[in-house]
Design an enzyme around this catalytic site. Structure first.
Site, PDB file in Angstrom:
ATOM      1  N   GLU A   1       0.827  -1.211   0.000  1.00 26.64           N
ATOM      2  CA  GLU A   1       0.000   0.000   0.000  1.00 26.64           C
ATOM      3  C   GLU A   1       0.861   1.261   0.000  1.00 26.64           C
ATOM      4  O   GLU A   1       0.360   2.367  -0.217  1.00 26.64           O
ATOM      5  CB  GLU A   1      -0.968  -0.007   1.195  1.00 26.64           C
ATOM      6  CG  GLU A   1      -0.331   0.181   2.568  1.00 26.64           C
ATOM      7  CD  GLU A   1       0.287  -1.093   3.137  1.00 26.64           C
ATOM      8  OE1 GLU A   1       0.720  -1.964   2.355  1.00 26.64           O
ATOM      9  OE2 GLU A   1       0.357  -1.199   4.377  1.00 26.64           O
TER      10      GLU A   1
ATOM     11  N   CYS B   1      16.278  -6.428   0.795  1.00 27.21           N
ATOM     12  CA  CYS B   1      16.333  -7.566   1.719  1.00 27.21           C
ATOM     13  C   CYS B   1      17.693  -8.232   1.645  1.00 27.21           C
ATOM     14  O   CYS B   1      18.080  -8.970   2.534  1.00 27.21           O
ATOM     15  CB  CYS B   1      15.242  -8.566   1.388  1.00 27.21           C
ATOM     16  SG  CYS B   1      15.496  -9.360  -0.187  1.00 27.21           S
TER      17      CYS B   1
ATOM     18  N   SER C   1       8.319  -8.511   5.909  1.00 25.98           N
ATOM     19  CA  SER C   1       9.048  -8.621   7.178  1.00 25.98           C
ATOM     20  C   SER C   1       8.801  -9.977   7.846  1.00 25.98           C
ATOM     21  O   SER C   1       7.804 -10.652   7.578  1.00 25.98           O
ATOM     22  CB  SER C   1       8.609  -7.491   8.110  1.00 25.98           C
ATOM     23  OG  SER C   1       7.231  -7.642   8.397  1.00 25.98           O
TER      24      SER C   1
END
Ligand code: NAD
Length: 508
Positions: free
Chosen positions: A188, A293, A238
């Site tokens: 979002e 990441c 996450s």
């Protein structure tokens, strides 16, 4: 339609659409959030938090489309992805501009984000040769056994903010190419480039209902996990959210694959090529403002290599921090004000807990972009495993440096960290590199390669807290994730052969 802003007023900014049954539509939601340029705070669009009815409609459209899509010939499916890769190539620059505006990374890095997704689309176009079953003849007298890799049905994907092109492209092309239909839930925080990629997929010929998109946060993600008609969920994000998604989706009987958080260590041996190593380390720690990441967020200098820290700091100081669309910028802003505050709070914790601040990136001077969420390259040395800056994934341009006396000690340190996403060793010794690759418990391992993200001939993976589920995204592994193996055992009777009558023992 103009959606209400968080403050309730209605402004003329575009709305991010849902895609349901082939139609791009405005959500009926009363809950919306702004998509904000992190370099300027300009509101670019408003994104809805889709309603449960809209999720039902998206899943329903995908279920209906599955009936015909699963039987669509391999070649027809492949040609859609051939066309799709061409459209992405032709639209590379405008796609990168959208990505940079909403996410913050530099334009060349945005093109890299799109390109790594494009490689998966190219792979999806070649899916036929990967989705083949196995056949053994005469497993018993006159009996053959073969396997079919059949699509599952409606699959769903939930993606993070940091690669809004690459990670959606890890998911829906492979799921659709293998005969499934899909419901995508983009981040979002930066859904606009993802939506442009979805538009191009429709333009390439993905039929109505085969690809659907809903937007939102926690509620819609929980709705996806619980939905009885969704068969599999792919998640990237996450560790906290991924663990929740894995538990909730598998409890509801779904397949789930969750690629999660990281604390990637670069281990530098004293025999490494100094210049190359330091350049690669700086690029991998601070590129994309550390919001990868696979960012090399932790350096472990072994033995004498610790003397290189001043040179590393000097290299980091040369990086240019600026809005991502400005030429020559090396790193842009972090995604949001709250992300910047979180990174700053962790830098303060590092100072309080006794680490040495070698380079302080707080409050950088970014000229005209004073309102942006900028943090400059920051380096801590003398970091201990008990410190917050080591325990937490900072996800900003902060490099923490630890030391080890030997390679064995460094390997033990890396393996003691809960995360196992990526790692790299820098050395000119083949024996040391081989020991590292053998003994390290991390999914992606680089040898003199700082960000070893596998190309789609392989699959992305991860160890320990960085991954839940055994099969990774894209590549061969995801074919198994997105298909059900069916085993067929067959015998054909020849008219003139008489069988032995009823047999009640287990045999063929
Ligand atoms: P995030 O976990 O906050 O969000 C990921 C997705 O989950 C988003 O679509 C978001 O809307 C949704 N979400 C957020 N909070 C939720 C909640 N409480 N319940 C249900 N859904 C929720 O991750 P992010 O901040 O967007 O991305 C950064 C994280 O992703 C980092 O930890 C990074 O390491 C990780 N990441 C991992 C990989 C990998 O391959 N291992 C790749 C990219 C990013």
């Amino acid at each position: 339609m103009n959606a209400p802003t968080a403050s309730g007023s209605t402004l003329s900014v575009p709305t991010v659409k849902l895609l349901i049954g082939g139609e791009f539509i405005d959500s009926r939601s009363t809950q919306w959030r702004d998509v904000v340029n992190p370099a300027t705070q300009a509101v670019l669009a408003r994104v809805p938090f889709a309603t449960p009815q809209e999720l039902d409609a998206a899943v329903g459209a995908a279920q209906t489309a599955f009936k015909t899509w699963r039987k669509t010939p391999i070649g027809v499916r492949a040609r859609i992805f051939l066309k799709y890769q061409q459209l992405i190539r032709e639209n590379m620059k405008p796609l990168a501009a959208i990505l940079t505006a909403e996410q913050g990374k530099t334009l060349p890095d945005a093109e890299g984000d799109i390109f790594r997704g494009l490689e998966v689309v190219e792979h999806a176009a070649n899916i036929g040769s990967l989705q083949m079953g196995e056949l053994a003849t005469n497993v018993a007298s006159g009996v053959d056994t073969f396997t079919l890799l059949q699509p599952l049905g409606v699959c769903a994907g939930i993606t993070p903010f940091n690669f809004p092109a690459m990670i959606p492209l890890w998911m829906f092309p492979m799921a659709i190419a293998t005969g499934n239909t899909f419901v995508l839930k983009p981040s979002e925080q930066d859904p606009m480039v993802t939506m442009r990629l979805v538009e191009l997929a429709i333009e390439a010929g993905v039929p109505k209902g085969v690809l659907n998109v809903v937007h939102g946060g926690e509620a819609i993600v929980n709705g996806i996990c619980d939905h009885p008609d969704i068969k599999a969920v792919s998640f990237v994000g996450s560790t906290k959210v991924g663990t929740h998604v894995y538990r909730r989706a598998t409890l509801a009987g779904k397949r789930a694959q969750c690629m999660m958080g990281a604390k990637n260590h670069a281990v530098i041996l004293p025999d490494a090529h100094k210049e190359q190593t330091l350049s690669q380390l700086v690029g991998a720690a601070f590129g994309a403002a550390g919001q990868r990441c696979m960012a090399a967020s932790t350096a472990v200098f072994v033995g004498e290599s610790q003397k290189w820290i001043p040179d590393l700091v000097a290299k980091a100081k040369t990086l240019k921090i600026n809005a991502g669309h400005e030429g020559g910028s090396d790193l842009g802003p972090v995604i949001s004000c709250s992300a910047r505050d979180r990174v700053t709070t962790l830098i303060e914790a590092g100072l309080r807990e006794g680490a040495t601040l070698e380079l302080d990136g707080r409050n950088p001077d970014v000229g005209a972009y004073g309102k942006g969420n900028f943090v400059g390259p920051t380096i801590f040395s003398n970091v201990k495993p008990s410190m917050s800056i080591y325990e937490q994934e900072i996800f900003g341009p902060v490099l923490v440096i630890l030391s080890a006396k030997t390679l064995d000690e460094a390997i033990e340190l890396v393996n003691s960290n809960p995360n196992g996403n990526g790692t790299a060793v820098f050395t000119q010794s083949g024996a040391a590199a081989r020991k590292f690759q053998e003994d390290i418990d991390v999914g992606q391992v680089g040898i003199n390669v700082p960000i070893p993200v596998p190309v789609p001939l392989f699959s992305f993976t991860g160890s320990r807290a960085s991954k839940l589920g055994d099969l990774g995204p894209y590549g061969k592994q995801v074919i198994l994730f997105y298909t059900q193996t069916k085993t067929v055992t067959q015998r054909w009777f020849e008219d003139d052969v008489v069988t032995g009558g009823v047999n009640t023992t287990i045999s063929l």
